[in-house]
Design an enzyme around this catalytic site. Structure first.
Site, PDB file in Angstrom:
ATOM      1  CB  CYS A   1      37.028 -45.576  -7.211  1.00 33.47           C
ATOM      2  SG  CYS A   1      38.424 -46.709  -7.248  1.00 33.47           S
TER       3      CYS A   1
ATOM      4  CG  HIS B   1      34.078 -30.860 -19.959  1.00 32.77           C
ATOM      5  ND1 HIS B   1      34.400 -29.579 -20.324  1.00 32.77           N
ATOM      6  CD2 HIS B   1      34.044 -31.583 -21.109  1.00 32.77           C
ATOM      7  CE1 HIS B   1      34.582 -29.534 -21.649  1.00 32.77           C
ATOM      8  NE2 HIS B   1      34.358 -30.735 -22.147  1.00 32.77           N
TER       9      HIS B   1
ATOM     10  N   GLY C   1      29.487 -17.979 -23.261  1.00 34.66           N
ATOM     11  CA  GLY C   1      30.653 -17.963 -22.376  1.00 34.66           C
ATOM     12  C   GLY C   1      31.629 -19.081 -22.613  1.00 34.66           C
TER      13      GLY C   1
ATOM     14  CD  GLN D   1      32.912 -26.056 -23.318  1.00 35.80           C
ATOM     15  OE1 GLN D   1      34.120 -26.269 -23.385  1.00 35.80           O
ATOM     16  NE2 GLN D   1      32.345 -25.029 -23.890  1.00 35.80           N
TER      17      GLN D   1
ATOM     18  CB  ALA E   1      26.400 -14.789 -19.811  1.00 38.66           C
TER      19      ALA E   1
ATOM     20  CG  ASN F   1      32.653 -14.830 -25.430  1.00 42.13           C
ATOM     21  OD1 ASN F   1      33.294 -13.956 -24.856  1.00 42.13           O
ATOM     22  ND2 ASN F   1      33.054 -16.088 -25.482  1.00 42.13           N
ATOM     23  N   PRO F   2      31.674 -11.584 -24.344  1.00 48.12           N
ATOM     24  CG  PRO F   2      32.438 -10.974 -22.225  1.00 48.12           C
ATOM     25  CD  PRO F   2      31.926 -12.118 -23.011  1.00 48.12           C
TER      26      PRO F   2
ATOM     27  CG  ASP G   1      30.048 -23.918 -12.247  1.00 47.14           C
ATOM     28  OD1 ASP G   1      30.588 -22.989 -12.896  1.00 47.14           O
ATOM     29  OD2 ASP G   1      28.890 -24.328 -12.501  1.00 47.14           O
TER      30      ASP G   1
HETATM   31  C1  BV8 Z   1      39.272 -35.611 -25.760  1.00 45.04           C
HETATM   32  C2  BV8 Z   1      36.976 -30.359 -16.619  1.00 45.04           C
HETATM   33  C3  BV8 Z   1      39.988 -37.445 -26.927  1.00 45.04           C
HETATM   34  C4  BV8 Z   1      38.243 -30.352 -15.816  1.00 45.04           C
HETATM   35  C5  BV8 Z   1      37.646 -29.590 -18.858  1.00 45.04           C
HETATM   36  C6  BV8 Z   1      46.427 -31.922 -27.840  1.00 45.04           C
HETATM   37  C7  BV8 Z   1      46.773 -32.598 -26.683  1.00 45.04           C
HETATM   38  C8  BV8 Z   1      45.812 -33.151 -25.829  1.00 45.04           C
HETATM   39  C9  BV8 Z   1      44.471 -33.029 -26.151  1.00 45.04           C
HETATM   40  C10 BV8 Z   1      44.151 -32.346 -27.304  1.00 45.04           C
HETATM   41  C11 BV8 Z   1      45.090 -31.794 -28.147  1.00 45.04           C
HETATM   42  N1  BV8 Z   1      44.430 -31.190 -29.178  1.00 45.04           N
HETATM   43  C12 BV8 Z   1      43.109 -31.334 -29.009  1.00 45.04           C
HETATM   44  C13 BV8 Z   1      42.931 -32.055 -27.893  1.00 45.04           C
HETATM   45  C14 BV8 Z   1      41.677 -32.444 -27.338  1.00 45.04           C
HETATM   46  C15 BV8 Z   1      41.403 -31.584 -26.109  1.00 45.04           C
HETATM   47  C16 BV8 Z   1      41.241 -30.129 -26.547  1.00 45.04           C
HETATM   48  O1  BV8 Z   1      40.200 -29.754 -27.033  1.00 45.04           O
HETATM   49  N2  BV8 Z   1      42.297 -29.318 -26.405  1.00 45.04           N
HETATM   50  C17 BV8 Z   1      42.240 -27.972 -26.931  1.00 45.04           C
HETATM   51  C18 BV8 Z   1      42.178 -26.971 -25.816  1.00 45.04           C
HETATM   52  C19 BV8 Z   1      43.459 -27.776 -27.810  1.00 45.04           C
HETATM   53  N3  BV8 Z   1      40.159 -32.082 -25.601  1.00 45.04           N
HETATM   54  C20 BV8 Z   1      40.208 -33.101 -24.733  1.00 45.04           C
HETATM   55  O2  BV8 Z   1      41.214 -33.570 -24.276  1.00 45.04           O
HETATM   56  C21 BV8 Z   1      38.849 -33.699 -24.396  1.00 45.04           C
HETATM   57  N4  BV8 Z   1      38.934 -35.116 -24.574  1.00 45.04           N
HETATM   58  O3  BV8 Z   1      39.410 -34.962 -26.751  1.00 45.04           O
HETATM   59  O4  BV8 Z   1      39.485 -36.926 -25.715  1.00 45.04           O
HETATM   60  C22 BV8 Z   1      40.161 -38.867 -26.780  1.00 45.04           C
HETATM   61  C23 BV8 Z   1      39.904 -39.638 -27.902  1.00 45.04           C
HETATM   62  C24 BV8 Z   1      40.077 -40.972 -27.795  1.00 45.04           C
HETATM   63  C25 BV8 Z   1      40.513 -41.541 -26.604  1.00 45.04           C
HETATM   64  C26 BV8 Z   1      40.787 -40.739 -25.493  1.00 45.04           C
HETATM   65  C27 BV8 Z   1      40.609 -39.396 -25.575  1.00 45.04           C
HETATM   66  C28 BV8 Z   1      38.497 -33.406 -22.946  1.00 45.04           C
HETATM   67  C29 BV8 Z   1      38.228 -31.936 -22.784  1.00 45.04           C
HETATM   68  C30 BV8 Z   1      37.636 -31.684 -21.387  1.00 45.04           C
HETATM   69  C31 BV8 Z   1      38.707 -31.148 -20.457  1.00 45.04           C
HETATM   70  N5  BV8 Z   1      38.098 -30.790 -19.166  1.00 45.04           N
HETATM   71  N6  BV8 Z   1      37.045 -29.334 -17.673  1.00 45.04           N
HETATM   72  C32 BV8 Z   1      38.337 -29.128 -14.914  1.00 45.04           C
HETATM   73  O5  BV8 Z   1      37.462 -28.246 -15.006  1.00 45.04           O
HETATM   74  O6  BV8 Z   1      39.293 -29.083 -14.133  1.00 45.04           O
HETATM   75  S1  BV8 Z   1      37.728 -28.368 -20.012  1.00 45.04           S
HETATM   76  C33 BV8 Z   1      37.835 -26.849 -19.173  1.00 45.04           C
HETATM   77  O7  BV8 Z   1      38.519 -25.978 -20.018  1.00 45.04           O
HETATM   78  C34 BV8 Z   1      36.486 -26.206 -18.981  1.00 45.04           C
HETATM   79  O8  BV8 Z   1      35.500 -27.153 -18.674  1.00 45.04           O
HETATM   80  C35 BV8 Z   1      36.197 -25.497 -20.290  1.00 45.04           C
HETATM   81  O9  BV8 Z   1      35.423 -26.305 -21.121  1.00 45.04           O
HETATM   82  C36 BV8 Z   1      37.571 -25.445 -20.957  1.00 45.04           C
HETATM   83  C37 BV8 Z   1      38.014 -24.078 -21.295  1.00 45.04           C
HETATM   84  O10 BV8 Z   1      38.064 -23.339 -20.068  1.00 45.04           O
HETATM   85  P1  BV8 Z   1      37.954 -21.720 -20.085  1.00 45.04           P
HETATM   86  O11 BV8 Z   1      38.823 -21.156 -21.130  1.00 45.04           O
HETATM   87  O12 BV8 Z   1      38.004 -21.168 -18.726  1.00 45.04           O
HETATM   88  O13 BV8 Z   1      36.511 -21.528 -20.501  1.00 45.04           O
HETATM   89  P2  BV8 Z   1      36.119 -21.289 -21.908  1.00 45.04           P
HETATM   90  O14 BV8 Z   1      36.928 -21.992 -22.918  1.00 45.04           O
HETATM   91  O15 BV8 Z   1      34.748 -21.678 -21.832  1.00 45.04           O
HETATM   92  O16 BV8 Z   1      36.479 -19.660 -22.109  1.00 45.04           O
HETATM   93  C38 BV8 Z   1      35.882 -18.672 -21.289  1.00 45.04           C
HETATM   94  C39 BV8 Z   1      35.076 -17.818 -22.260  1.00 45.04           C
HETATM   95  O17 BV8 Z   1      34.143 -17.050 -21.531  1.00 45.04           O
HETATM   96  C40 BV8 Z   1      35.952 -16.849 -23.039  1.00 45.04           C
HETATM   97  O18 BV8 Z   1      35.610 -16.879 -24.409  1.00 45.04           O
HETATM   98  C41 BV8 Z   1      35.584 -15.488 -22.439  1.00 45.04           C
HETATM   99  O19 BV8 Z   1      35.623 -14.444 -23.413  1.00 45.04           O
HETATM  100  C42 BV8 Z   1      34.171 -15.716 -22.028  1.00 45.04           C
HETATM  101  N7  BV8 Z   1      33.663 -14.880 -20.932  1.00 45.04           N
HETATM  102  C43 BV8 Z   1      34.367 -14.302 -19.925  1.00 45.04           C
HETATM  103  N8  BV8 Z   1      33.500 -13.609 -19.116  1.00 45.04           N
HETATM  104  C44 BV8 Z   1      32.245 -13.794 -19.625  1.00 45.04           C
HETATM  105  C45 BV8 Z   1      32.347 -14.598 -20.779  1.00 45.04           C
HETATM  106  N9  BV8 Z   1      31.274 -14.952 -21.511  1.00 45.04           N
HETATM  107  C46 BV8 Z   1      30.071 -14.486 -21.121  1.00 45.04           C
HETATM  108  N10 BV8 Z   1      29.888 -13.715 -20.016  1.00 45.04           N
HETATM  109  C47 BV8 Z   1      30.948 -13.350 -19.253  1.00 45.04           C
HETATM  110  N11 BV8 Z   1      30.758 -12.572 -18.165  1.00 45.04           N
END
Ligand code: BV8
Length: 249
Positions: free
Chosen positions: A131, A123, A192, A105, A236, A218-219, A108
């Site tokens: 563009c 992503h 993660g 996901q 990780a 995951n922690p 970077d």
């Molecule tokens: C889609 C690129 C549909 C950009 C990213 C309501 C409104 C709008 C949308 C939605 C909604 N409800 C649901 C949705 C869909 C939405 C979604 O899922 N929302 C959720 C959050 C409610 N998804 C989308 O919009 C996706 N598209 O659904 O399209 C559609 C259908 C038809 C037609 C059109 C569209 C698109 C999702 C992609 C968004 N882009 N990234 C950028 O980076 O700027 S997502 C971005 O946030 C990251 O890539 C990552 O995937 C995500 C979460 O970020 P973080 O929280 O930082 O990371 P993560 O979640 O991975 O959490 C960190 C974890 O690591 C924690 O658990 C922590 O404990 C752990 N950790 C910490 N330290 C460590 C560790 N683990 C191991 N070792 C460590 N040391």
């Protein structure tokens, strides 16, 4: 390498046998490289903004320069960070398998810099710009301007980061490939990620439904924790090298 992680024998046996392995990674695997996850507080100009609000077409529409500069700052940040032991452990694990895919996901590029070869970027990539009007037209170089967003030399539309924003579709080829590799894997690692962002969060469940062993690293606990075959509480950068070392004992 001595480790204070005691791994379940069943996990070690399954991981030793696994030849088709998929590592699903989220922002947490890059945390030990110093890149804040979306849940961590943002820095500087963007500190009081929720990344979920910034990483959207609406935010870019409303204030293109503000959003462009957030990505330019994150791109610049990438110059100063390195892959960590977690990224390298995955690249090394691939040496002992017939087929090892990373489905990330993250935007970077750290898996590629650590030497992983089969990387599926769900992503997009922070390091690429496209563009905003011509869907797949990635632009290799552009002139950063102090007061405005660079424009496409071909059609004059704003350039934008080649990432998937919230509300945007994932690249279909990448998603289909990711669904295919998790369903035919011997072992899936979910590393993660908060397992909240869809559709990426569905991938471990596809594996579980296909009878594949899923290991979460995951922690913290996540919505996947209760369903994963194994869930390892730790960072990780420590757990992955320890797990890989345990396979060769
Ligand atoms: C889609 C690129 C549909 C950009 C990213 C309501 C409104 C709008 C949308 C939605 C909604 N409800 C649901 C949705 C869909 C939405 C979604 O899922 N929302 C959720 C959050 C409610 N998804 C989308 O919009 C996706 N598209 O659904 O399209 C559609 C259908 C038809 C037609 C059109 C569209 C698109 C999702 C992609 C968004 N882009 N990234 C950028 O980076 O700027 S997502 C971005 O946030 C990251 O890539 C990552 O995937 C995500 C979460 O970020 P973080 O929280 O930082 O990371 P993560 O979640 O991975 O959490 C960190 C974890 O690591 C924690 O658990 C922590 O404990 C752990 N950790 C910490 N330290 C460590 C560790 N683990 C191991 N070792 C460590 N040391």
């Amino acid at each position: 390498m001595s480790s204070d992680f005691a791994f379940d024998d069943g996990l070690i046996q399954a991981a030793r046998r696994a030849q088709r392995v998929v590592a699903l990674s989220g922002a947490g695997i890059s945390a030990e490289s110093g890149i804040p996850t979306f849940r961590d507080a943002q820095k500087g100009l963007w500190a009081e903004f929720d990344p979920m609000e910034l990483a959207t077409p609406e935010a870019f529409e409303r204030n293109p320069k503000f959003v462009w500069d957030w990505y330019a700052m994150r791109r610049q940040e990438m110059v100063e960070v390195e892959p960590n032991a977690g990224h390298y452990a995955l690249a090394n694990w691939a040496q002992r398998c017939s087929d090892f895919s990373v489905v990330t996901q993250n935007v970077d590029g750290l898996h590629q810099r650590a030497g992983s070869e089969q990387v599926i970027e769900l992503h997009g990539s922070l390091l690429q710009v496209r563009c905003s009007a011509e869907e797949h037209k990635v632009v290799d170089d552009w002139l950063e301007l102090p007061d405005e967003v660079p424009r496409c030399a071909h059609c004059e539309a704003y350039l934008r980061p080649n990432v998937v924003w919230f509300g945007e579709m994932l690249p279909m080829g990448a998603l289909l490939r990711a669904e295919e590799v998790v369903a035919t894997a011997d072992l899936v690692l979910s590393i993660g990620t908060s397992s909240l962002v869809q559709p990426a969060a569905q991938l471990p469940y596809r594996a579980l439904k296909a009878g594949v062993t899923v290991v979460e690293i995951n922690p913290d606990e996540t919505p996947l924790t209760a369903d994963a075959t194994y869930s390892l509480r730790g960072p990780a950068g420590q757990v992955l090298p320890a797990l890989l070392a345990a396979l060769s004992h």
